[in-house]
Scaffold this motif. Structure first.
Motif, PDB file in Angstrom:
ATOM      1  N   GLU A  18       0.833  -1.209   0.000  1.00  0.00           N
ATOM      2  CA  GLU A  18       0.000   0.000   0.000  1.00  0.00           C
ATOM      3  C   GLU A  18       0.864   1.254   0.000  1.00  0.00           C
ATOM      4  OE1 GLU A  18      -2.610  -0.444   3.350  1.00  0.00           O
ATOM      5  OE2 GLU A  18      -3.960  -1.793   2.269  1.00  0.00           O
ATOM      6  N   ALA A  19       1.953   1.230   0.771  1.00  0.00           N
ATOM      7  CA  ALA A  19       2.852   2.386   0.802  1.00  0.00           C
ATOM      8  C   ALA A  19       3.494   2.582  -0.564  1.00  0.00           C
ATOM      9  CB  ALA A  19       3.917   2.196   1.881  1.00  0.00           C
ATOM     10  N   SER A  20       3.910   1.491  -1.188  1.00  0.00           N
ATOM     11  CA  SER A  20       4.515   1.568  -2.516  1.00  0.00           C
ATOM     12  C   SER A  20       3.505   2.090  -3.538  1.00  0.00           C
ATOM     13  CB  SER A  20       5.021   0.188  -2.927  1.00  0.00           C
ATOM     14  OG  SER A  20       5.572   0.221  -4.203  1.00  0.00           O
ATOM     15  N   PHE A  21       2.281   1.588  -3.451  1.00  0.00           N
ATOM     16  CA  PHE A  21       1.224   2.040  -4.359  1.00  0.00           C
ATOM     17  C   PHE A  21       0.973   3.536  -4.187  1.00  0.00           C
ATOM     18  CE2 PHE A  21      -3.279   3.055  -4.969  1.00  0.00           C
ATOM     19  CZ  PHE A  21      -3.425   2.716  -6.304  1.00  0.00           C
ATOM     20  N   ASN A  22       0.877   3.990  -2.942  1.00  0.00           N
ATOM     21  CA  ASN A  22       0.635   5.416  -2.680  1.00  0.00           C
ATOM     22  C   ASN A  22       1.772   6.273  -3.196  1.00  0.00           C
ATOM     23  OD1 ASN A  22      -1.867   4.992  -1.525  1.00  0.00           O
ATOM     24  ND2 ASN A  22      -1.033   4.756   0.536  1.00  0.00           N
ATOM     25  N   LYS A  23       3.005   5.783  -3.037  1.00  0.00           N
ATOM     26  CA  LYS A  23       4.166   6.519  -3.539  1.00  0.00           C
ATOM     27  C   LYS A  23       4.088   6.656  -5.059  1.00  0.00           C
ATOM     28  CE  LYS A  23       9.193   6.163  -3.642  1.00  0.00           C
ATOM     29  NZ  LYS A  23      10.356   5.338  -3.272  1.00  0.00           N
ATOM     30  N   GLU A  24       3.769   5.572  -5.751  1.00  0.00           N
ATOM     31  CA  GLU A  24       3.660   5.615  -7.210  1.00  0.00           C
ATOM     32  C   GLU A  24       2.495   6.492  -7.655  1.00  0.00           C
ATOM     33  OE1 GLU A  24       5.866   4.431  -9.416  1.00  0.00           O
ATOM     34  OE2 GLU A  24       7.052   3.877  -7.660  1.00  0.00           O
ATOM     35  N   LYS A  25       1.422   6.471  -6.889  1.00  0.00           N
ATOM     36  CA  LYS A  25       0.258   7.307  -7.203  1.00  0.00           C
ATOM     37  C   LYS A  25       0.629   8.785  -7.102  1.00  0.00           C
ATOM     38  CE  LYS A  25      -4.421   7.975  -5.448  1.00  0.00           C
ATOM     39  NZ  LYS A  25      -5.363   7.535  -4.427  1.00  0.00           N
ATOM     40  N   ILE A  26       1.381   9.146  -6.069  1.00  0.00           N
ATOM     41  CA  ILE A  26       1.821  10.533  -5.898  1.00  0.00           C
ATOM     42  C   ILE A  26       2.772  10.928  -7.031  1.00  0.00           C
ATOM     43  CG2 ILE A  26       3.209  12.060  -4.428  1.00  0.00           C
ATOM     44  CD1 ILE A  26       1.941  10.558  -2.016  1.00  0.00           C
ATOM     45  N   GLN A  29       0.747  11.643 -10.063  1.00  0.00           N
ATOM     46  CA  GLN A  29       0.064  12.938  -9.974  1.00  0.00           C
ATOM     47  C   GLN A  29       1.038  14.080 -10.266  1.00  0.00           C
ATOM     48  OE1 GLN A  29      -1.466  12.643  -5.991  1.00  0.00           O
ATOM     49  NE2 GLN A  29      -3.407  11.751  -6.643  1.00  0.00           N
TER      50      GLN A  29
END
Length: 67
Positions: A18-26, A29
């Protein structure tokens, strides 16, 4: 006991994913914002060059008419 340990390992992996996904999402963006800024800059430059071209054509007409 093994089931509890496996559940904890699964939770840890989930948190990491989840942390990796959020980092890639940011990152995505930020890239999208940079692309938008680049497109706006490109449009501004094009508009300015168009205005300069119109001014140059006007000057050419004045020069031709003055001869």
């Amino acid at each position: 006991m093994h089931t509890i340990r496996l559940n904890l390992i699964g939770k840890e992996k989930q948190v990491v994913l989840e942390a990796s996904f959020n980092k890639e999402k940011i990152k995505s963006q930020i890239i999208n914002e940079h692309v938008l800024l680049a497109n706006n800059l490109e449009q501004s430059i094009f508009n300015r060059l168009f205005e300069i071209s119109k001014e140059l054509i006007g000057l050419q007409k004045l020069l031709l008419n003055s001869n």
